[in-house]
Scaffold this motif. Structure first.
Motif, mmCIF file in Angstrom:
data_model
loop_
_atom_site.group_PDB
_atom_site.id
_atom_site.type_symbol
_atom_site.label_atom_id
_atom_site.label_comp_id
_atom_site.label_asym_id
_atom_site.label_seq_id
_atom_site.Cartn_x
_atom_site.Cartn_y
_atom_site.Cartn_z
ATOM 1 N N TYR A 198 3.541 2.600 3.041
ATOM 2 C CA TYR A 198 3.122 2.721 4.431
ATOM 3 C C TYR A 198 3.559 1.457 5.164
ATOM 4 O O TYR A 198 3.606 0.380 4.585
ATOM 5 C CB TYR A 198 1.596 2.854 4.524
ATOM 6 C CG TYR A 198 1.048 4.122 3.927
ATOM 7 C CD1 TYR A 198 1.293 5.356 4.517
ATOM 8 C CD2 TYR A 198 0.267 4.097 2.784
ATOM 9 C CE1 TYR A 198 0.773 6.527 3.976
ATOM 10 C CE2 TYR A 198 -0.263 5.258 2.243
ATOM 11 C CZ TYR A 198 -0.001 6.471 2.836
ATOM 12 O OH TYR A 198 -0.512 7.621 2.296
ATOM 13 N N HIS A 246 0.874 -1.169 0.000
ATOM 14 C CA HIS A 246 0.000 0.000 0.000
ATOM 15 C C HIS A 246 0.907 1.213 0.000
ATOM 16 O O HIS A 246 1.534 1.521 0.997
ATOM 17 C CB HIS A 246 -0.910 -0.014 1.225
ATOM 18 C CG HIS A 246 -1.858 1.134 1.273
ATOM 19 N ND1 HIS A 246 -2.587 1.419 2.381
ATOM 20 C CD2 HIS A 246 -2.206 2.068 0.370
ATOM 21 C CE1 HIS A 246 -3.346 2.468 2.167
ATOM 22 N NE2 HIS A 246 -3.119 2.883 0.942
ATOM 23 N N ASN A 247 0.999 1.828 -1.138
ATOM 24 C CA ASN A 247 1.909 2.947 -1.304
ATOM 25 C C ASN A 247 1.172 4.268 -1.323
ATOM 26 O O ASN A 247 0.051 4.366 -1.799
ATOM 27 C CB ASN A 247 2.705 2.810 -2.603
ATOM 28 C CG ASN A 247 3.662 1.654 -2.563
ATOM 29 O OD1 ASN A 247 4.024 1.148 -1.501
ATOM 30 N ND2 ASN A 247 4.080 1.196 -3.721
ATOM 31 N N CYS A 298 -5.067 4.352 4.811
ATOM 32 C CA CYS A 298 -4.009 5.372 4.817
ATOM 33 C C CYS A 298 -4.096 6.203 3.552
ATOM 34 O O CYS A 298 -4.290 5.665 2.464
ATOM 35 C CB CYS A 298 -2.626 4.725 4.843
ATOM 36 S SG CYS A 298 -2.255 3.839 6.358
ATOM 37 N N GLN A 299 -3.951 7.500 3.721
ATOM 38 C CA GLN A 299 -3.873 8.350 2.542
ATOM 39 C C GLN A 299 -3.320 9.720 2.917
ATOM 40 O O GLN A 299 -3.313 10.104 4.083
ATOM 41 C CB GLN A 299 -5.217 8.489 1.844
ATOM 42 C CG GLN A 299 -6.193 9.420 2.520
ATOM 43 C CD GLN A 299 -7.439 9.624 1.676
ATOM 44 O OE1 GLN A 299 -8.228 8.705 1.542
ATOM 45 N NE2 GLN A 299 -7.602 10.806 1.127
ATOM 46 N N GLY A 332 -5.254 -2.408 3.833
ATOM 47 C CA GLY A 332 -5.961 -2.258 2.573
ATOM 48 C C GLY A 332 -4.998 -1.967 1.448
ATOM 49 O O GLY A 332 -3.827 -2.292 1.508
ATOM 50 N N ASP A 333 -5.515 -1.312 0.429
ATOM 51 C CA ASP A 333 -4.697 -0.970 -0.721
ATOM 52 C C ASP A 333 -4.894 0.502 -1.057
ATOM 53 O O ASP A 333 -5.579 1.225 -0.343
ATOM 54 C CB ASP A 333 -5.039 -1.872 -1.916
ATOM 55 C CG ASP A 333 -6.509 -1.788 -2.301
ATOM 56 O OD1 ASP A 333 -7.119 -0.711 -2.158
ATOM 57 O OD2 ASP A 333 -7.051 -2.802 -2.756
ATOM 58 N N GLY A 334 -4.323 0.942 -2.142
ATOM 59 C CA GLY A 334 -4.400 2.342 -2.533
ATOM 60 C C GLY A 334 -5.789 2.828 -2.876
ATOM 61 O O GLY A 334 -6.060 4.022 -2.861
ATOM 62 N N THR A 335 -6.706 1.911 -3.156
ATOM 63 C CA THR A 335 -8.072 2.284 -3.508
ATOM 64 C C THR A 335 -8.998 2.243 -2.305
ATOM 65 O O THR A 335 -9.818 3.124 -2.114
ATOM 66 C CB THR A 335 -8.622 1.338 -4.594
ATOM 67 O OG1 THR A 335 -7.738 1.386 -5.712
ATOM 68 C CG2 THR A 335 -10.009 1.745 -5.025
ATOM 69 N N CYS A 354 -0.938 0.285 7.657
ATOM 70 C CA CYS A 354 -1.690 0.014 6.437
ATOM 71 C C CYS A 354 -2.617 -1.180 6.561
ATOM 72 O O CYS A 354 -2.199 -2.259 6.941
ATOM 73 C CB CYS A 354 -0.685 -0.247 5.318
ATOM 74 S SG CYS A 354 -1.396 -0.897 3.826
ATOM 75 N N GLY A 365 -7.814 1.424 1.012
ATOM 76 C CA GLY A 365 -7.060 1.398 2.256
ATOM 77 C C GLY A 365 -7.414 2.525 3.200
ATOM 78 O O GLY A 365 -8.108 3.471 2.851
ATOM 79 N N CYS A 397 -3.781 7.479 8.728
ATOM 80 C CA CYS A 397 -4.309 6.123 8.632
ATOM 81 C C CYS A 397 -5.364 5.975 9.720
ATOM 82 O O CYS A 397 -5.075 6.178 10.899
ATOM 83 C CB CYS A 397 -3.209 5.091 8.852
ATOM 84 S SG CYS A 397 -1.825 5.249 7.706
#
Length: 110
Positions: A27, A19-20, A41-42, A34-37, A32, A39, A92
């Motif tokens: 992260y 998860h970037n 964290c953002q 989840g994933d980039g969609t 983290c 997740g 996050c």
């Protein structure tokens, strides 16, 4: 054929595990989930963060973080902030939008 299938499974498993941030850094696994969609964290807008004595005040409105459905005000001690590798603020939320799991910030300068 079996080797190709095993390789594809490993590739997808690695991609799902990572998860970037948009800038490319990963992260930590603790932060983290989840994933980039989907997740938790953002990157969050800098306008949502106010440095204050001893830490930060983060005010999230819907749209500031994909999990925020209502206004939240989080007080995060400086001792719990992690250094942001890209100089931006990241948040996050886990296990729900009501709890800060990790907060990443650029070094404080006041």
């Amino acid at each position: 054929m079996r080797m190709i299938l095993v390789g594809m499974v490993m590739l997808f498993a690695a991609a799902a595990d990572a998860h970037n941030a948009p800038s490319g850094f990963a992260y930590t696994r603790y932060c983290c989930n989840g994933d980039g969609t989907s997740g938790d964290c953002q990157r969050i807008p800098s306008k949502t963060v106010r440095p204050r004595a001893g830490g930060y005040e983060v005010t999230l409105l819907p749209g500031d973080h994909r999990l925020a459905t209502r206004k939240h005000v989080f007080l995060i001690p400086q001792s719990q902030a992690l250094e942001s590798p890209d100089g931006a603020y990241h948040l996050c939320l886990f296990p729900s939008e009501n709890r800060v799991r990790c907060f990443l910030a650029p070094p404080m300068s006041f």
